[in-house]
Motif scaffolding. Sequence first.
Motif, PDB file in Angstrom:
ATOM      1  N   PRO A  13       0.821  -1.215   0.000  1.00 60.27           N
ATOM      2  CA  PRO A  13       0.000   0.000   0.000  1.00 60.27           C
ATOM      3  C   PRO A  13       0.860   1.272   0.000  1.00 60.27           C
ATOM      4  O   PRO A  13       1.143   1.845   1.052  1.00 60.27           O
ATOM      5  CB  PRO A  13      -0.804  -0.122   1.290  1.00 60.27           C
ATOM      6  N   VAL A  14       1.288   1.704  -1.184  1.00 58.81           N
ATOM      7  CA  VAL A  14       2.068   2.938  -1.291  1.00 58.81           C
ATOM      8  C   VAL A  14       1.098   4.103  -1.473  1.00 58.81           C
ATOM      9  O   VAL A  14       0.414   4.198  -2.492  1.00 58.81           O
ATOM     10  CB  VAL A  14       3.060   2.873  -2.476  1.00 58.81           C
ATOM     11  N   HIS A  15       1.043   4.988  -0.503  1.00 56.86           N
ATOM     12  CA  HIS A  15       0.051   6.055  -0.504  1.00 56.86           C
ATOM     13  C   HIS A  15       0.398   7.204  -1.452  1.00 56.86           C
ATOM     14  O   HIS A  15      -0.496   7.912  -1.914  1.00 56.86           O
ATOM     15  CB  HIS A  15      -0.120   6.607   0.911  1.00 56.86           C
ATOM     16  N   ASP A  16       1.674   7.410  -1.726  1.00 58.61           N
ATOM     17  CA  ASP A  16       2.101   8.525  -2.578  1.00 58.61           C
ATOM     18  C   ASP A  16       3.045   8.011  -3.664  1.00 58.61           C
ATOM     19  O   ASP A  16       4.233   8.335  -3.686  1.00 58.61           O
ATOM     20  CB  ASP A  16       2.791   9.591  -1.724  1.00 58.61           C
ATOM     21  N   PRO A  17       2.532   7.193  -4.588  1.00 57.03           N
ATOM     22  CA  PRO A  17       3.407   6.500  -5.541  1.00 57.03           C
ATOM     23  C   PRO A  17       4.071   7.393  -6.577  1.00 57.03           C
ATOM     24  O   PRO A  17       5.063   6.995  -7.181  1.00 57.03           O
ATOM     25  CB  PRO A  17       2.451   5.511  -6.222  1.00 57.03           C
ATOM     26  N   THR A  18       3.548   8.601  -6.790  1.00 58.02           N
ATOM     27  CA  THR A  18       4.164   9.488  -7.772  1.00 58.02           C
ATOM     28  C   THR A  18       5.158  10.457  -7.147  1.00 58.02           C
ATOM     29  O   THR A  18       5.730  11.296  -7.843  1.00 58.02           O
ATOM     30  CB  THR A  18       3.093  10.292  -8.543  1.00 58.02           C
ATOM     31  N   SER A  19       5.369  10.355  -5.845  1.00 53.50           N
ATOM     32  CA  SER A  19       6.332  11.244  -5.191  1.00 53.50           C
ATOM     33  C   SER A  19       7.729  11.042  -5.770  1.00 53.50           C
ATOM     34  O   SER A  19       8.235   9.926  -5.840  1.00 53.50           O
ATOM     35  CB  SER A  19       6.369  10.975  -3.684  1.00 53.50           C
ATOM     36  N   GLY A  20       8.356  12.135  -6.159  1.00 48.95           N
ATOM     37  CA  GLY A  20       9.728  12.081  -6.647  1.00 48.95           C
ATOM     38  C   GLY A  20      10.747  12.353  -5.564  1.00 48.95           C
ATOM     39  O   GLY A  20      11.933  12.508  -5.855  1.00 48.95           O
TER      40      GLY A  20
END
Length: 234
Positions: free
Chosen positions: A151-158
């Motif tokens: 469960p990755v809550h912020d998958p687009t975080s760079g």
Amino acid sequence: MMQQRNSDILVIIPAYNEEAALAKTVHELKRHTPYDFVVIDDGSKDRTPDIIRKEGFPSLRHAVNLGIGGSMQSGYRYADRGGYRYAIQLDADGQHRPEDIAKLVQEITSSDYDMVIGSRFVAKSSYRGSLTRRIGIFYFHQLIRLLTGIPVHDPTSGFRIVGRAAIEQFSRSYPTDYPEVEVLVSLSKQGCKIKEISVEMRGRQGGTSSINWTKSIYYMMKVTLFSLIRKSFS
């Protein structure tokens, strides 16, 4: 040309047409961290190259625009050749707070995680973002959970840090564009350990995003397709 290494940690700053925010971002980074850094100028057509030269920032320049994936792979190759133990992605637009880098470093150096992500959503924060962006983030959260069970809550975080094994892998192979989600699926399939920690993020400190509706739709279709392929054949 490699800079003299003064740290085991390298901050990679991908930059494309970031004349409005780059200098401020780098100076803020230097105030808050002692780590080495390199700016990857991804074929910018504005004053970004002039600012890099004027400020004397360690940098690599692409003759043409390769996208965020190409920029990050160049940064990871630089980190690999330099023998860095950890590498951090920090966007040039000022959305990430350099003072939060200490949290990423503390988490990965005191654990056996392969990647630690600075997340806007793993805990309550002041970040809101546009409705479109939040819908996209939720979509990829669900996709990654379906494909990997994670469960990755912020998958687009760079805003993320990786260790030596990931540096070596990413220097050899890295998705060409919009890589953040694909990388998470790939790492999870290899049994790598990924963790999110809460950080605050801001709006852009200058310039405009290159992502529009058309690119967003392409992004979602492309990442979904490649993630499914990786799930099926890796």
